[in-house]
Motif scaffolding. Structure first.
Motif, PDB file in Angstrom:
ATOM      1  N   ASN A   1       0.831  -1.208   0.000  1.00 58.98           N
ATOM      2  CA  ASN A   1       0.000   0.000   0.000  1.00 58.98           C
ATOM      3  C   ASN A   1       0.861   1.253   0.000  1.00 58.98           C
ATOM      4  N   ILE A   2       1.900   1.255   0.822  1.00 56.75           N
ATOM      5  CA  ILE A   2       2.796   2.417   0.904  1.00 56.75           C
ATOM      6  C   ILE A   2       3.433   2.681  -0.449  1.00 56.75           C
ATOM      7  N   ALA A   3       3.951   1.612  -1.068  1.00 55.63           N
ATOM      8  CA  ALA A   3       4.606   1.772  -2.369  1.00 55.63           C
ATOM      9  C   ALA A   3       3.614   2.269  -3.421  1.00 55.63           C
ATOM     10  N   GLU A   4       2.414   1.751  -3.376  1.00 57.10           N
ATOM     11  CA  GLU A   4       1.410   2.155  -4.351  1.00 57.10           C
ATOM     12  C   GLU A   4       1.012   3.616  -4.175  1.00 57.10           C
ATOM     13  N   ASP A   5       0.819   4.025  -2.925  1.00 58.74           N
ATOM     14  CA  ASP A   5       0.487   5.428  -2.661  1.00 58.74           C
ATOM     15  C   ASP A   5       1.596   6.344  -3.158  1.00 58.74           C
ATOM     16  N   GLN A   6       2.826   5.951  -2.898  1.00 54.21           N
ATOM     17  CA  GLN A   6       3.946   6.765  -3.353  1.00 54.21           C
ATOM     18  C   GLN A   6       3.995   6.835  -4.873  1.00 54.21           C
ATOM     19  N   HIS A   7       3.577   5.759  -5.535  1.00 52.28           N
ATOM     20  CA  HIS A   7       3.579   5.766  -6.995  1.00 52.28           C
ATOM     21  C   HIS A   7       2.506   6.706  -7.540  1.00 52.28           C
ATOM     22  N   HIS A   8       1.360   6.780  -6.855  1.00 54.28           N
ATOM     23  CA  HIS A   8       0.332   7.751  -7.264  1.00 54.28           C
ATOM     24  C   HIS A   8       0.887   9.170  -7.194  1.00 54.28           C
ATOM     25  N   VAL A   9       1.610   9.455  -6.120  1.00 56.14           N
ATOM     26  CA  VAL A   9       2.227  10.777  -5.973  1.00 56.14           C
ATOM     27  C   VAL A   9       3.253  10.991  -7.074  1.00 56.14           C
ATOM     28  N   ARG A  10       4.037   9.967  -7.354  1.00 55.75           N
ATOM     29  CA  ARG A  10       5.082  10.055  -8.381  1.00 55.75           C
ATOM     30  C   ARG A  10       4.475  10.370  -9.746  1.00 55.75           C
ATOM     31  N   ARG A  11       3.384   9.692 -10.092  1.00 54.55           N
ATOM     32  CA  ARG A  11       2.775   9.914 -11.394  1.00 54.55           C
ATOM     33  C   ARG A  11       2.149  11.310 -11.485  1.00 54.55           C
ATOM     34  N   SER A  12       1.584  11.785 -10.373  1.00 53.65           N
ATOM     35  CA  SER A  12       1.029  13.147 -10.364  1.00 53.65           C
ATOM     36  C   SER A  12       2.134  14.165 -10.585  1.00 53.65           C
ATOM     37  N   ARG A  13       3.258  13.959  -9.933  1.00 53.29           N
ATOM     38  CA  ARG A  13       4.396  14.886 -10.104  1.00 53.29           C
ATOM     39  C   ARG A  13       4.937  14.815 -11.535  1.00 53.29           C
ATOM     40  N   ALA A  14       4.973  13.613 -12.082  1.00 51.49           N
ATOM     41  CA  ALA A  14       5.475  13.466 -13.457  1.00 51.49           C
ATOM     42  C   ALA A  14       4.587  14.217 -14.430  1.00 51.49           C
ATOM     43  N   HIS A  15       3.279  14.152 -14.201  1.00 52.47           N
ATOM     44  CA  HIS A  15       2.348  14.876 -15.068  1.00 52.47           C
ATOM     45  C   HIS A  15       2.554  16.375 -14.941  1.00 52.47           C
ATOM     46  N   ALA A  16       2.732  16.840 -13.703  1.00 50.88           N
ATOM     47  CA  ALA A  16       2.926  18.276 -13.476  1.00 50.88           C
ATOM     48  C   ALA A  16       4.236  18.752 -14.106  1.00 50.88           C
ATOM     49  N   MET A  17       5.291  17.971 -13.975  1.00 46.52           N
ATOM     50  CA  MET A  17       6.591  18.376 -14.531  1.00 46.52           C
ATOM     51  C   MET A  17       6.584  18.331 -16.051  1.00 46.52           C
ATOM     52  N   ALA A  18       5.849  17.363 -16.612  1.00 46.51           N
ATOM     53  CA  ALA A  18       5.749  17.306 -18.069  1.00 46.51           C
ATOM     54  C   ALA A  18       5.047  18.546 -18.597  1.00 46.51           C
ATOM     55  N   GLY A  19       4.043  19.001 -17.851  1.00 48.96           N
ATOM     56  CA  GLY A  19       3.326  20.209 -18.252  1.00 48.96           C
ATOM     57  C   GLY A  19       4.192  21.440 -18.165  1.00 48.96           C
ATOM     58  N   ALA A  20       5.045  21.474 -17.143  1.00 51.56           N
ATOM     59  CA  ALA A  20       5.893  22.649 -16.947  1.00 51.56           C
ATOM     60  C   ALA A  20       6.919  22.798 -18.063  1.00 51.56           C
ATOM     61  N   HIS A  21       7.319  21.678 -18.689  1.00 53.41           N
ATOM     62  CA  HIS A  21       8.355  21.730 -19.723  1.00 53.41           C
ATOM     63  C   HIS A  21       7.790  21.576 -21.136  1.00 53.41           C
ATOM     64  N   ALA A  22       6.461  21.471 -21.241  1.00 55.58           N
ATOM     65  CA  ALA A  22       5.852  21.292 -22.559  1.00 55.58           C
ATOM     66  C   ALA A  22       5.768  22.624 -23.292  1.00 55.58           C
ATOM     67  N   VAL A  23       5.811  22.562 -24.611  1.00 57.47           N
ATOM     68  CA  VAL A  23       5.685  23.766 -25.434  1.00 57.47           C
ATOM     69  C   VAL A  23       4.283  24.338 -25.303  1.00 57.47           C
ATOM     70  N   THR A  24       3.296  23.451 -25.342  1.00 58.72           N
ATOM     71  CA  THR A  24       1.907  23.860 -25.103  1.00 58.72           C
ATOM     72  C   THR A  24       1.427  23.188 -23.819  1.00 58.72           C
ATOM     73  N   ALA A  25       0.658  23.923 -23.065  1.00 61.71           N
ATOM     74  CA  ALA A  25       0.200  23.407 -21.777  1.00 61.71           C
ATOM     75  C   ALA A  25      -0.679  22.177 -21.974  1.00 61.71           C
ATOM     76  N   PRO A  26      -0.403  21.076 -21.238  1.00 60.11           N
ATOM     77  CA  PRO A  26      -1.234  19.877 -21.369  1.00 60.11           C
ATOM     78  C   PRO A  26      -2.592  20.082 -20.710  1.00 60.11           C
ATOM     79  N   GLU A  27      -3.517  19.231 -21.075  1.00 59.54           N
ATOM     80  CA  GLU A  27      -4.849  19.285 -20.469  1.00 59.54           C
ATOM     81  C   GLU A  27      -4.724  18.950 -18.984  1.00 59.54           C
ATOM     82  N   PRO A  28      -5.276  19.797 -18.096  1.00 58.35           N
ATOM     83  CA  PRO A  28      -5.215  19.482 -16.661  1.00 58.35           C
ATOM     84  C   PRO A  28      -5.885  18.146 -16.380  1.00 58.35           C
TER      85      PRO A  28
END
Length: 928
Positions: free
Chosen positions: A92-119
């Motif tokens: 459960n701990i590992a899975e929760d941390q992975h949810h956080v990881r994927r959310s951060r990855a989405h946010a960072m991808a948006g920050a470096h994208a040429v066009t803003a990704p869909e929220p």
């Protein structure tokens, strides 16, 4: 030992795989070191055999498994159970941390994208974007925020099996994993973090998962308060800050606009006495005292830190006259701070807040004030002083400083006040009826209130409510029940004087079935001064709870009759012409099954929306949802958006119950995400879906047909099959759950074993433990088959269209998809063997298995899926990861139940059963 099949692990899930492997390896090392190699080898052998049995009900695997388990000693059995339980917790701990990881990855991808990704769906960013695209004006948004209320309400229920001691260690592991994920570590740092995890796992292994004694109400209060430290204190202010910043990005006209605090916390812990004799006036007082102490303790610590930060010297920066006035009034005479007006102002504020805390009875503040100062008369006064600091910083070129800790503290004080969370009162209408009957009989002997008709009761209650005199007398003696109930409302009135009206704003009535049930509570409030007849004012919202199928069908009639009373409507005007209604998912499900419960809830909401609109009353719905699908659980975002048009009028309250609280809010990142989901969904449902067209008539007709058939099938099994009650008690751990120290509340409302008297929570929990999950699907297969027989040419196409186009039907089926995926008929078949009467077993289990198979078959056809969870790969991954370690716990539990029920009274057997209950609940995550 790996939880993940590398052949089916996508690249984005490699970090999850690595985390689980790490945690599994460290736990394995701990088991070897603490218990020996032999124990670890047994763990692995059971796992492999369990997988074979899980895959295809291999009879050879069943025999081998039973041989292994039967040969285990009592002590060895408990070691194995603890091993699998901790594997589940760590996964459960590992899975929760992975949810956080994927959310951060989405946010960072948006920050470096040429066009803003869909929220992402369920974020406030997406909700605001949709509102902007729909042409919602700034005025409309401001009006929404000004009147909105979104409140998760924490409750204590007898499925919470986790101890704070273990949650703290799990939080430590989660934080270490987050650090490993976010920073590049040197080999030395990598070794140090692994050693820290190893120590935490060792501590877990050497800590008892179980409580030795049953929780008291105050223990439950303390457990609930821990989530403020984990999440709410820091993450709720961040949600608001992020929202305000996003609005400014949308338009500069939002600059400087502070959003009203519409997202707040509620609680039932210490106020919910329906069936819990331990919730008394003293428990209520202690709960509010502890809540207040927690809030003020946080503010004092934050003020101390703020004083350390705002070392601004008046020789270099200006401060407002109001700040100088605060500094002058401060008892701080230190020469070291004579040129630092902000610091002196803050030390003065600290002294006043410390005096406030002392006045509430909190004498053990962490740090003593520098001197004496008058207490704050109200939280508004304290908030006013914080705002003085804010305005001075902004007007004197230090706006960046105002946006830091001060901004978060101001928001926290506005959200939590001096009371922390609004504490609801709840009691059963039967109790109110007996109490009111006694009050009338003592005052006017011969009234015989309980023999009166409903019309006569309403007339008598209204007559009494119109007079300002009290019905009670200090010179009369009352029964223990009446004395306790009167003490509760008087304590609520005292809390209003101490902490403000927000401390106890609501009174929920279970089993509300007539207007007199609401008026009886009004009368009790009047006795405590919480209702003033002459002024037509009420200081507490009276909230009827409609729970059973009959109640749901009757609720619009009850509310209509209530609104027809001018006296009540006069009182309602003092509450802003708004009425809250609570809908119960748990009891309606136990009463009528999953499909019928969902449909009757939907229809009840639709009827209430129309009724309230006709009477000009604002509707606020309070959803009594549990963690499991059988109790209204499932994704909150989809659930809110699936409400009928007009049901979410900018306001919604939702119970957060049992182990779901820990799953949602013990991790701060996930906690913030869950809070944001509630706010975003409410905004979308209120502003974007409020005028959506009603579902098509053929959809409604089809749903009515399905519900009628499902209701008939469910009632036929649960309430009309001879011996079913015995089957339930013998094939599940319900009897053992009743004795487990996992809550202050009894499992049943009475000493009866009748299903009607059993609380819905252990009813669902028992079926989850044996992996049948019956309340989440039974009756669906029969209903769909009957529907398709009646409509052979068009039936399936219509149901498929309903799933694609109707959010309500989509959410209903998606939740069933989830619960069926978590079920395991092979394991359930082993639990059925616990039923001693073979003829009873043969009469029921094959019938249940057939319905299970039909439900899966018809569900897949409607959803157009090949397998369960085709459209939910995240949950499919989760199940694939954890079930190899969950299934053995079921097999071990079965063997222990056999021993216990055959007369083995050894304490280790009882402890093993309770350990297995804990582990299975952890593996399923939403079982109660």
């Amino acid at each position: 030992m790996s939880l993940i099949n590398p052949d089916v692990t996508p690249e984005k899930d490699f970090p999850l795989r690595d985390d689980i492997r790490l945690l599994g390896r460290l736990l394995g090392d701990t088991i070897r070191e603490q218990e020996g190699e032999a124990v670890f080898e047994i763990v692995e052998r059971i796992r492999q055999t369990s997988i074979r049995f899980h895959r295809d009900e291999d009879e050879a695997a069943r025999t081998e498994l039973e041989t292994i388990l039967n040969s285990l000693s009592r002590g060895r059995t408990n070691q194995i159970i603890r091993a699998y339980s901790y594997f589940s917790h760590l996964a459960n701990i590992a899975e929760d941390q992975h949810h956080v990881r994927r959310s951060r990855a989405h946010a960072m991808a948006g920050a470096h994208a040429v066009t803003a990704p869909e929220p992402r769906e369920g974020t406030l960013a997406r909700a605001l974007k949709l509102a902007l695209e729909a042409g919602v004006s700034q005025e409309a948004l401001q009006a929404f925020f000004a009147s909105a209320l979104v409140a998760p309400v924490l409750t204590a229920h007898p499925t919470e099996v986790r101890r704070k001691s273990t949650i703290d260690r799990e939080m430590e592991i989660s934080q270490i994993l987050a650090q490993r994920d976010r920073y590049r570590l040197t080999p030395e740092e990598e070794a140090a973090t692994e050693e820290s995890i190893r120590r935490a796992i060792l501590t877990l292994w050497q800590t008892s998962i179980l409580r030795r004694n049953r929780l008291k109400v105050i223990d439950e209060v303390v457990n609930g308060l821990s989530y403020y430290d984990y999440t709410f204190f820091k993450e709720l202010p961040r949600v608001y800050a992020s929202l305000e910043d996003q609005l400014v990005e949308m338009s500069p006209t939002w600059q400087g606009v502070e959003i009203p605090s519409f997202l707040r916390m509620g609680s039932w812990i210490g106020g919910d006495r329906d069936g819990n004799p331990f919730v008394t006036a003293d428990a209520l007082r202690q709960a509010l005292l502890l809540q207040s102490k927690h809030a003020l303790g946080f503010y004092l610590e934050e003020l101390h830190c703020l004083g350390g930060e705002l070392s601004l010297d008046e020789r270099y920066v200006n401060a407002s006259e109001q700040v100088h006035a605060l500094a002058k009034a401060s008892p701080d005479a230190s020469p070291h701070r004579q040129n630092e007006p902000y610091r002196r102002a803050i030390t003065g504020m600290y002294a006043r807040l410390a005096a406030t805390a002392a006045g509430f009875g909190h004498d053990d503040v962490a740090r003593h004030a520098v001197g004496e100062a008058p207490a704050y008369a109200s939280v508004e006064e304290f908030l006013g002083d914080l705002s003085i600091l804010h305005r001075s910083l902004v007007s004197n070129g230090s706006g960046a400083l105002a946006r830091g800790r001060l901004r978060r503290l101001r928001r926290a004080v506005d959200v939590f006040g001096f009371h922390l969370a609004s504490l609801d009162l709840r009691q059963n209408s039967d109790v109110h009826q007996r109490v009111v009957a006694e009050l009338f009989e003592k005052a006017v002997p011969g009234t015989a209130y309980e023999t009166l008709s409903e019309e006569q009761r309403v007339e008598l209650l209204l007559e009494e409510l119109r007079t300002p005199r009290l019905l009670t007398s200090p010179y009369l003696e009352y029964s223990e029940e009446t004395t306790k109930e009167l003490a509760i409302v008087h304590e609520a009135a005292a809390s209003h004087r101490r902490y403000g009206q927000a401390s106890v704003p609501n009174y929920v009535i279970s089993k509300a079935s007539d207007p007199s049930d609401i008026l009886e509570v009004a009368l009790l409030l009047k006795e405590a001064g919480l209702l003033r007849s002459r002024e037509g004012e009420m200081a507490v919202n009276i909230i009827p709870l409609f729970e059973t199928i009959a109640d749901l069908r009757n609720c619009s009639r009850v509310m209509g009759d209530l609104f027809a009373l001018p006296d009540y409507m006069r009182l309602l005007r003092s509450r802003g012409q708004a009425q809250e209604v609570m809908l119960g998912y748990s009891d309606s499900n136990k009463d009528g099954g999953y499909l019928t419960s969902g449909w009757e809830l939907y229809k009840a909401e639709t009827d209430l929306v129309g009724l309230f609109k006709r009477h000009g009353v604002a509707l606020r719905l309070f959803h009594g949802r549990g963690g499991s699908v059988g109790r209204g659980g499932g994704p909150s975002y989809q659930a809110i958006l699936a409400q009928p048009a007009g049901a979410v009028q900018g306001a919604i309250r939702i119970t957060e119950q049992g182990e779901v609280i820990a799953g949602k809010y013990s991790n701060p990142d996930l906690g913030r995400r869950n809070l944001e989901i509630l706010a975003a969904a409410t905004l979308e449902a209120s502003l974007l879906h409020s005028e959506q067209p009603a579902p098509r008539e053929d959809y409604l007709k089809a749903m009515e047909e399905l519900s009628e058939s499902a209701f008939k099938a469910y009632r036929s099994l649960v309430y009309e099959t001879e011996g079913f009650e015995r089957y339930f008690w013998e094939s599940t751990v319900i009897g053992e759950i009743a004795n487990l120290n996992i809550g202050s509340r009894p499992a049943s409302r009475t000493n009866s074993r009748r299903i009607e008297d059993l609380r819905a929570i252990p009813w669902v929990f028992g079926w989850a433990q044996c992996r049948l999950m019956l309340p989440g699907w039974y009756g669906f297969g029969s209903a769909v088959k009957e529907f398709l027989e009646k409509h052979p040419d068009t039936g399936l196409a219509l149901l498929q269209e309903m799933y694609r186009e109707w959010p309500f039907f989509q959410a209903l089926l998606s939740n069933m998809d989830m619960v069926l995926a978590k079920s395991n008929i092979a394991i359930a078949s082993r639990y059925s063997k616990l039923v001693e009467d073979e003829s009873l077993r043969q009469a029921i289990f094959p019938r249940v298995r057939h319905e299970w198979e039909d439900s899966i078959k018809t569900l897949l056809a409607i959803m157009e899926q090949e397998t369960l969870l085709d459209k939910n790969p995240l949950l499919a991954r989760s199940i694939r990861n954890r079930f190899p370690y969950l299934d053995p716990l079921n097999h071990l539990q079965i063997e222990l139940l056999k021993r216990h029920r055959s007369g083995d009274a050894d304490e280790q057997v009882v402890q093993g059963i309770h350990l297995s209950i804990n582990g299975i609940a952890a593996g399923l995550r939403n079982s109660g």
